[in-house]
Motif scaffolding. Structure first.
Motif, PDB file in Angstrom:
ATOM      1  N   VAL A  88      -1.402   4.391   2.943  1.00  0.00           N
ATOM      2  CA  VAL A  88      -2.294   3.585   2.236  1.00  0.00           C
ATOM      3  C   VAL A  88      -2.276   2.148   2.715  1.00  0.00           C
ATOM      4  CG1 VAL A  88      -3.177   3.252   0.051  1.00  0.00           C
ATOM      5  CG2 VAL A  88      -1.930   5.404   0.421  1.00  0.00           C
ATOM      6  N   THR A  89      -3.344   1.565   3.306  1.00  0.00           N
ATOM      7  CA  THR A  89      -3.322   0.398   3.840  1.00  0.00           C
ATOM      8  C   THR A  89      -4.383  -0.340   3.422  1.00  0.00           C
ATOM      9  OG1 THR A  89      -3.262  -0.889   5.744  1.00  0.00           O
ATOM     10  CG2 THR A  89      -4.535   1.171   5.853  1.00  0.00           C
ATOM     11  N   VAL A 101       7.320   0.813   1.364  1.00  0.00           N
ATOM     12  CA  VAL A 101       6.254  -0.326   1.353  1.00  0.00           C
ATOM     13  C   VAL A 101       6.533  -1.196   2.631  1.00  0.00           C
ATOM     14  CG1 VAL A 101       6.057  -0.529  -1.370  1.00  0.00           C
ATOM     15  CG2 VAL A 101       7.687  -1.818  -0.154  1.00  0.00           C
ATOM     16  N   ALA A 102       5.444  -1.632   3.047  1.00  0.00           N
ATOM     17  CA  ALA A 102       5.219  -2.844   4.133  1.00  0.00           C
ATOM     18  C   ALA A 102       4.143  -3.883   3.865  1.00  0.00           C
ATOM     19  CB  ALA A 102       5.025  -1.971   5.421  1.00  0.00           C
ATOM     20  N   GLY A 136      -5.721  -4.028   8.956  1.00  0.00           N
ATOM     21  CA  GLY A 136      -5.515  -2.551   8.445  1.00  0.00           C
ATOM     22  C   GLY A 136      -6.431  -1.856   9.223  1.00  0.00           C
ATOM     23  N   ILE A 137      -7.315  -2.128   9.836  1.00  0.00           N
ATOM     24  CA  ILE A 137      -8.368  -1.399  10.785  1.00  0.00           C
ATOM     25  C   ILE A 137      -7.572  -1.280  12.070  1.00  0.00           C
ATOM     26  CG2 ILE A 137     -10.379  -1.294  12.363  1.00  0.00           C
ATOM     27  CD1 ILE A 137     -10.746  -0.678   9.296  1.00  0.00           C
ATOM     28  N   VAL A 163       5.247   8.362   1.461  1.00  0.00           N
ATOM     29  CA  VAL A 163       4.015   7.948   1.482  1.00  0.00           C
ATOM     30  C   VAL A 163       4.401   6.317   1.956  1.00  0.00           C
ATOM     31  CG1 VAL A 163       2.016   6.934   0.359  1.00  0.00           C
ATOM     32  CG2 VAL A 163       2.737   9.164  -0.083  1.00  0.00           C
ATOM     33  N   LEU A 164       3.752   5.755   2.727  1.00  0.00           N
ATOM     34  CA  LEU A 164       3.857   4.470   3.346  1.00  0.00           C
ATOM     35  C   LEU A 164       2.684   3.611   2.551  1.00  0.00           C
ATOM     36  CD1 LEU A 164       5.393   2.158   4.902  1.00  0.00           C
ATOM     37  CD2 LEU A 164       4.040   2.923   6.793  1.00  0.00           C
ATOM     38  N   LEU A 165       3.122   2.483   1.811  1.00  0.00           N
ATOM     39  CA  LEU A 165       2.166   1.688   1.365  1.00  0.00           C
ATOM     40  C   LEU A 165       2.100   0.245   1.859  1.00  0.00           C
ATOM     41  CD1 LEU A 165       3.155   2.437  -2.484  1.00  0.00           C
ATOM     42  CD2 LEU A 165       1.225   3.429  -1.052  1.00  0.00           C
ATOM     43  N   VAL A 166       1.028  -0.032   2.523  1.00  0.00           N
ATOM     44  CA  VAL A 166       0.904  -1.197   3.413  1.00  0.00           C
ATOM     45  C   VAL A 166      -0.075  -2.206   2.764  1.00  0.00           C
ATOM     46  CG1 VAL A 166       0.486  -2.239   5.798  1.00  0.00           C
ATOM     47  CG2 VAL A 166       1.299   0.230   5.311  1.00  0.00           C
TER      48      VAL A 166
END
Length: 453
Positions: free
Chosen positions: A77-78, A57-58, A87-88, A32-35
């Motif tokens: 998840v952004t 994470v980013a 984020g859009i 899972v990438l958390l932005v």
């Protein structure tokens, strides 16, 4: 929005983490990438999800894209509002370049229209920060589940397409094999026909040949007499020559020889015409067909069964109208059914009856024998390709199968009524108004000549 102190975790959070740790021991973790531009939010989300997922994470759009290109993620998840690209924009990029990744938007903006816009763009869900840990975890789980379902559906689709392609190839192979088998069976059946035809041609050809030798001798003697008449001064010798050569008998022999030769040549011509009527090589197109003519031509070709053998043939013909059909293939049906009927007796004598009749919509042909019949365990399979109850080498099991297909292509039906050791009746029903659905350039149908089941 979020607190960094452990007091932020209540008992429900601890239970969720414990449950996630237990599940993680059963199956591998999804990435899972958390932005988010907030390090605090990234840390908190990571704490919530790490026990069950492998979290990365980013802090910006560019870091997120770099991470997506280097690792395989299941969910992103952004946040929406971030420095640089929002984020859009990240959502649009993920949907475009990484369609197998689900995107969850987590934003502090509590506006229904913003949430609706994100969902329309392809986001899996829209969460309002601060997020309940359990809700966040469940949402990620649901996103992963939908992703797996989508991947499975795509995989199944590809498998089905691959199987369909393989089926097309196998169908083409089977069609080629069927053509080869049909050609082989056609040659075998032609061999059977040739044997019967050779027998039929042997007698008339034999006496034509013998009469020609006698005719040559007789004409030699007549030539002597004619030459004598040419020498008018030697007429007294004509009577002596007449007496010597048996002139009256010669005249009678010539008449008899000519008559025999004519009869033999007529029989040979009729046999050839019967063969042509049977095969319909010159008229295999859809046309008005005389059913009786085709049956009679077929019977004459099968004279080895019905002429010299112990089988009695009865023709119980009704008044049949002309029927729209392909005559050549129909003659194949009569041949298959008649040969099967004749062979059902073995060496015993028997009776085969051909019965025809019609109603307002159909014509009916019944081939009836009092032979061995068909056992119940074989009855359901008699129309299956290659199924035969005959000994090896005596039947290929294609006759009834092909007959069934020919009748079906004519819009008709073929049925059987049989009793073991009592006899069998095959009933063919053909519609009078049969009209094949032909392509514009399709003008004929192939006549398959087969050996019998």
């Amino acid at each position: 929005m979020f607190s960094n102190s452990p007091s932020a975790f209540d008992s429900s959070v601890l239970e969720t983490i414990h449950s996630a740790e237990t599940m993680s021991q059963i199956r591998p973790k999804e990435r899972v990438l958390l932005v988010d531009d907030s390090a605090t939010i990234r840390k908190m989300f990571s704490i919530y999800l790490t026990p069950k997922f492998d979290c990365y994470v980013a802090g910006s759009f560019d870091e997120a894209i770099q991470a997506l290109r280097s690792e395989d993620f299941a969910v992103v998840v952004t946040d929406i509002i971030m420095p640089g690209m929002s984020g859009i924009e990240l959502l649009r990029k993920v949907i475009e370049d990484f369609p197998n990744i689900e995107v969850i938007v987590a934003s502090g903006v509590d506006r229904p229209q913003r949430a609706l816009d994100a969902i329309r763009l392809g986001a899996f869900d829209y969460l309002i920060k601060p997020c309940d840990p359990h809700v966040l975890q469940v949402t990620v789980e649901r996103a992963i589940k939908r992703r797996n379902v989508s991947i499975d559906a795509l995989r199944y689709k590809l498998e089905i397409e691959t199987q369909n392609a393989e089926l097309v190839v196998r169908k083409e192979q089977l069609e080629r094999l069927q053509e080869q088998v049909i050609q082989s069976e056609k040659m075998a059946s032609i061999g059977q026909l040739a044997a019967g035809i050779a027998h039929e041609l042997n007698n008339p050809a034999g006496f034509v040949h013998a009469n020609m030798e006698m005719l040559e001798q007789v004409l030699t003697d007549l030539i002597r007499l004619v030459e004598c008449y040419d020498r008018a001064e030697d007429l007294p010798n004509a009577d002596a020559i007449k007496a010597q050569i048996g002139y009256p008998a010669i005249i009678e022999d010539i008449r008899s020889i000519v008559q025999d030769c004519r009869e033999g040549s007529d029989r040979i011509r009729n046999i050839v015409q019967n063969l042509r009527t049977f095969s319909r090589l010159d008229e295999a197109e859809y046309k008005e067909t005389n059913i009786h003519e085709g049956i009679d031509a077929t019977v004459r070709l099968l004279s080895r069964y019905f002429k010299a053998g112990p089988i009695t043939l009865i023709r119980d013909y009704g008044d049949l109208p002309e029927t729209n059909a392909f005559p050549g293939p129909l003659n194949q049906v009569w041949m298959n059914l008649l040969v099967n009927a004749a062979q059902s007796f073995g060496a015993r004598p028997g009776v085969v009856t051909i019965k025809t009749y019609a109603d307002l919509d159909n014509v009916f042909v019944e081939i009836i024998d009092n032979g061995s019949g068909i056992a119940v365990q074989h009855l359901k399979r008699i129309f299956d390709p290659f199924y035969t109850t005959k000994p090896i080498g005596e039947g290929t099991g294609l006759g009834l199968s092909i007959s069934y297909g020919i009748v079906e292509r004519h819009g008709g039906k073929i049925s059987v009524d049989t009793r073991l050791n009592e006899g069998t009746t095959f009933k063919v029903q053909l519609p009078l108004d049969f009209a094949p659905n032909l392509e514009p350039d399709e003008k004929s149908i192939t006549c398959y000549t087969q050996t019998h089941s």
